[in-house]
Write an enzyme that holds these catalytic residues in place. Structure first.
Site, PDB file in Angstrom:
ATOM      1  N   TRP A  71     -18.212  -8.253   4.446  1.00 35.05           N
ATOM      2  CA  TRP A  71     -18.932  -7.133   3.840  1.00 35.05           C
ATOM      3  C   TRP A  71     -19.778  -7.763   2.754  1.00 35.05           C
ATOM      4  O   TRP A  71     -19.257  -8.312   1.789  1.00 35.05           O
ATOM      5  CB  TRP A  71     -17.922  -6.135   3.275  1.00 35.05           C
ATOM      6  N   ASN A 106     -12.508 -13.735   0.839  1.00 34.40           N
ATOM      7  CA  ASN A 106     -12.709 -12.352   0.366  1.00 34.40           C
ATOM      8  C   ASN A 106     -12.832 -12.408  -1.138  1.00 34.40           C
ATOM      9  O   ASN A 106     -12.101 -13.154  -1.784  1.00 34.40           O
ATOM     10  CB  ASN A 106     -11.488 -11.475   0.673  1.00 34.40           C
ATOM     11  N   GLY A 107     -13.680 -11.577  -1.705  1.00 30.58           N
ATOM     12  CA  GLY A 107     -13.771 -11.529  -3.169  1.00 30.58           C
ATOM     13  C   GLY A 107     -15.099 -12.061  -3.662  1.00 30.58           C
ATOM     14  O   GLY A 107     -16.042 -12.262  -2.887  1.00 30.58           O
ATOM     15  N   CYS A 117     -14.154  -7.314   3.142  1.00 35.32           N
ATOM     16  CA  CYS A 117     -13.988  -8.429   4.068  1.00 35.32           C
ATOM     17  C   CYS A 117     -12.541  -8.522   4.570  1.00 35.32           C
ATOM     18  O   CYS A 117     -11.605  -8.139   3.879  1.00 35.32           O
ATOM     19  CB  CYS A 117     -14.316  -9.738   3.380  1.00 35.32           C
ATOM     20  N   LYS A 141     -17.879  13.226   0.356  1.00 38.35           N
ATOM     21  CA  LYS A 141     -17.604  13.104   1.795  1.00 38.35           C
ATOM     22  C   LYS A 141     -18.892  13.253   2.580  1.00 38.35           C
ATOM     23  O   LYS A 141     -19.167  12.510   3.509  1.00 38.35           O
ATOM     24  CB  LYS A 141     -16.613  14.204   2.154  1.00 38.35           C
TER      25      LYS A 141
HETATM   26  O1  M6R Z   1      -7.952   2.741  -1.586  1.00 35.13           O
HETATM   27  P1  M6R Z   1      -8.387   3.588  -2.733  1.00 35.13           P
HETATM   28  O2  M6R Z   1      -7.817   4.976  -2.687  1.00 35.13           O
HETATM   29  O3  M6R Z   1      -8.118   2.970  -4.073  1.00 35.13           O
HETATM   30  O4  M6R Z   1      -9.952   3.746  -2.575  1.00 35.13           O
HETATM   31  C1  M6R Z   1     -10.704   4.410  -3.549  1.00 35.13           C
HETATM   32  C2  M6R Z   1     -12.096   4.711  -3.048  1.00 35.13           C
HETATM   33  O5  M6R Z   1     -12.761   3.528  -2.700  1.00 35.13           O
HETATM   34  C3  M6R Z   1     -12.085   5.638  -1.836  1.00 35.13           C
HETATM   35  O6  M6R Z   1     -11.407   6.828  -2.105  1.00 35.13           O
HETATM   36  C4  M6R Z   1     -13.522   5.969  -1.405  1.00 35.13           C
HETATM   37  O7  M6R Z   1     -14.142   6.755  -2.383  1.00 35.13           O
HETATM   38  C5  M6R Z   1     -13.544   6.678  -0.044  1.00 35.13           C
HETATM   39  N1  M6R Z   1     -14.449   6.026   0.838  1.00 35.13           N
HETATM   40  C6  M6R Z   1     -13.995   8.086  -0.119  1.00 35.13           C
HETATM   41  O8  M6R Z   1     -13.946   8.710   1.116  1.00 35.13           O
END
Ligand code: M6R
Length: 609
Positions: free
Chosen positions: A74, A98-99, A2, A485
């Site tokens: 979200w 948010n949260g 969010c 991915k």
């Molecule tokens: O902001 P962050 O690197 O902590 O996020 C971690 C994951 O949420 C993030 O890498 C997620 O897996 C991606 N959507 C992958 O592409």
């Protein structure tokens, strides 16, 4: 996740709120809304789906208010509908959140006992009702908010306005980030500086537990103990950093192609060009890399896979035992950690709730915490003892690409620095490794030149229902990353496996309808991976082999398709093999017509547990 914005301004705010929300779109959302205070009365416009639905409704609303709050939601509590979209209004209170409020059920029961039935399924509306009840009981808005905050468990950031109070907006944060923006005769709230970038570059970040009271003339902050505090004013570059696709069709494509540039930039920050050796920031007091016995790495998603690659480097080059876990598991595992040791967290956003909780757990165990982060003002960066920054620039596409390879670059440099400190690297070998890293941006350019061919292969993969990715050793995390991915943006089921694990179960899945992507540079493990490739080939699987020229010359003929990556020192192979797996996922998703930059159900920054 969010996004929040609030503007207490001098001009009409409705369009500006939407402008700010557009800049938060990258976080992922499924509904949006704004509430303003017009002639003393709360008015609200909301819509399920993307912001264009909201703007279509706003065009009919003709709002001229100068105070308002906005939100991209979200969904957590309750599906993505207009009724569940924020802002939520109860009586004289409008709120965006948010949260997640964890004691939501108990609070809802309390409302039920008073005969109040919320309209929506959200936890947020409960909070609006509780504040409104406090107002009805005679409390002033500030007092009412403080009173209700004390009742809440969980993580949140709020922006709140009140009917009849044209010069007051209240913000609060616990867990989820919130920033105050300072304009000319106006004040703002935003979940990050990017949202406020069109209006101001002067930002004050709230700390956990803070509550802020804004008027057009200024603001005051109370900390968690409800003492008045002053938080520093910072000047951000968020305005200059965002946000266009630079001629590309998607942010993800732009970000994939930015990699040579941002990798060079990131490496430049960790190199001493005079000596050709790695240069790390000063270690925090009490941390001695030379005598470190072990290290812990925690992260989520793609950042976790970067950490897995980091583990291989740290163990192989620096001979440092590394334990790694996903943050959502680690935070509850009660892992014993020796005080004075080092924990490393990795996060692009620096706001991921589980990673932040893992960081706090490690600190509470007396660990020094280092963070590989891309957003220097983020909570994780601020709470760490040592920040190892990636210089990827803002990453907007939900699928992480350039942040991943920059994390790898920082981890490679860190592993070299640790190895040197521990006496496992002489100067000549260090210079060799550094030289290999310096080649990475140029070799990534060459890997990107394969894009057209990779796109053609991706279009074939897009017909599959299931895909396996295999890798060994340091390329095993790449298989996991490739599968993540692929599934997150194409919605096709993909799994990554350690190639040697195949016969322990997953090989049962193989038939002619399951393509297998094999990541196998011509390194010491190549022949072993090729044996695993033969096993799936014998069972009819179509193989996409990603290898270098030597590997392709030897075994390319066995594959249905071969993608050739430039030959390089095996030390940097994860940096190069990341490119084809990103391009495969991207082009399959483009072919399938999915929302590449904001895939369904996903958020860029996961600020809830
Ligand atoms: O902001 P962050 O690197 O902590 O996020 C971690 C994951 O949420 C993030 O890498 C997620 O897996 C991606 N959507 C992958 O592409």
């Amino acid at each position: 996740m969010c996004g929040i914005v609030g503007i207490l301004g001098r001009e009409p705010v409705a369009d500006r709120l939407v402008e700010a929300l557009r800049r938060l779109e990258y976080r992922g959302y499924d509904s949006a809304g704004i509430a303003v205070l017009e002639d003393g009365t709360l008015k609200r416009v909301r819509a399920a789906g993307k912001l264009n639905n909201l703007t279509a409704r706003l065009a009919q609303a003709n709002l001229h208010a100068t105070i308002g709050i906005g939100h991209t939601r979200w969904a957590t509590h309750g599906g993505p509908s207009e009724t569940n979209a924020h802002p939520h209004i109860a009586g004289n209170v409008a709120i965006v959140h948010n949260g997640i409020i964890e004691n939501y059920a108990e609070l809802r029961d309390r409302l039920a006992a008073r005969g109040i039935t919320p309209e929506s399924d959200t936890d947020t509306e409960i909070v609006a009702h509780l504040i409104n009840i406090a107002l009805n009981e005679g409390m002033k808005p500030k007092e009412a908010v403080l009173h209700v905050l004390d009742e809440l468990r969980g993580a949140f950031a709020f922006a709140i306005i009140f009917a009849g109070h044209d010069n007051l907006m209240i913000g609060a944060r616990r867990g989820s980030p919130l920033a105050v923006g300072h304009g000319e005769g106006e004040m703002m709230l935003g979940s990050d500086a990017i949202a406020l970038a069109p209006f101001t570059s002067r930002i004050t970040y709230l700390e956990d537990g803070d509550v802020v009271f804004l008027t057009r003339e200024g603001f005051e902050i109370l900390d968690e103990e409800r003492r008045h505090v002053i938080r520093p004013l910072q000047f951000t570059q968020a305005a200059s950093l965002l946000v266009d696709k630079g001629g590309y069709r998607h942010f993800m494509a732009k970000e994939i192609h930015e990699q040579p540039d941002v990798l060079g930039h990131t490496l430049g920050e960790y190199l001493d060009f005079g000596t050709g050796r790695v240069k790390l920031p000063d270690m925090p007091e009490g941390l001695d890399l030379a005598t470190l016995e072990r290290m812990t790495i925690t992260a989520c998603g793609t950042a976790f896979y970067a950490g897995m690659v980091g583990k291989y480097w740290l163990e192989q080059i620096a001979r440092l035992p590394v334990e790694i876990d996903v943050a959502s598991e680690f935070r509850y595992r009660e892992a014993p950690l020796k005080a004075g040791g080092l924990s490393l967290v990795i996060s692009q956003s620096g706001e991921t709730a589980d990673t932040l909780a893992a960081l706090r757990y490690c600190k509470a165990q007396g660990q020094k915490v280092a963070a590989v982060v891309n957003v220097p003002e983020s909570t994780i960066a601020r709470e760490s003892d040592l920040v190892l920054r990636t210089y990827a620039g803002p990453e907007v596409g939900v699928a992480s690409t350039k942040a991943f390879t920059c994390q790898l670059m920082v981890l490679a440099a860190f592993a070299i620095g640790v190895a040197r400190a521990r006496g496992h690297l002489d100067e000549a070998r260090e210079q060799e490794l550094v030289h290999a890293l310096q080649q990475a941006p140029r070799l990534v350019v060459q890997a990107l030149e394969q894009e057209e061919r990779i796109a053609a292969i991706a279009r074939e993969l897009a017909h599959a229902k299931d895909i396996l990715y295999l890798g060994r050793g340091i390329n095993y995390p790449l298989a996991l990353e490739g599968a993540l991915k692929f599934k997150e943006i194409s919605y096709i089921h993909a799994e990554g496996y350690a190639a040697g694990e195949l016969k322990h179960g997953p090989i049962a899945l193989i038939d002619e309808n399951v393509p297998v992507v094999v990541i196998a540079p011509r390194d010491a493990l190549f022949e072993k991976t090729v044996s695993n490739m033969e096993e799936v080939r014998a069972r009819g699987a179509k193989i996409v082999l990603i290898t270098d020229e030597a590997g392709a010359a030897e075994h390319g003929a066995k594959a249905f398709q071969t993608i050739t990556v430039p030959a390089a020192d095996t030390f940097i192979s994860p940096l190069l093999y990341a490119i084809p797996v990103q391009l495969l996922a991207y082009h399959a998703a483009v072919f399938l017509g999915t929302d590449v930059d904001q895939p369904r159900n996903l958020a860029k920054s996961v600020t809830v547990e």
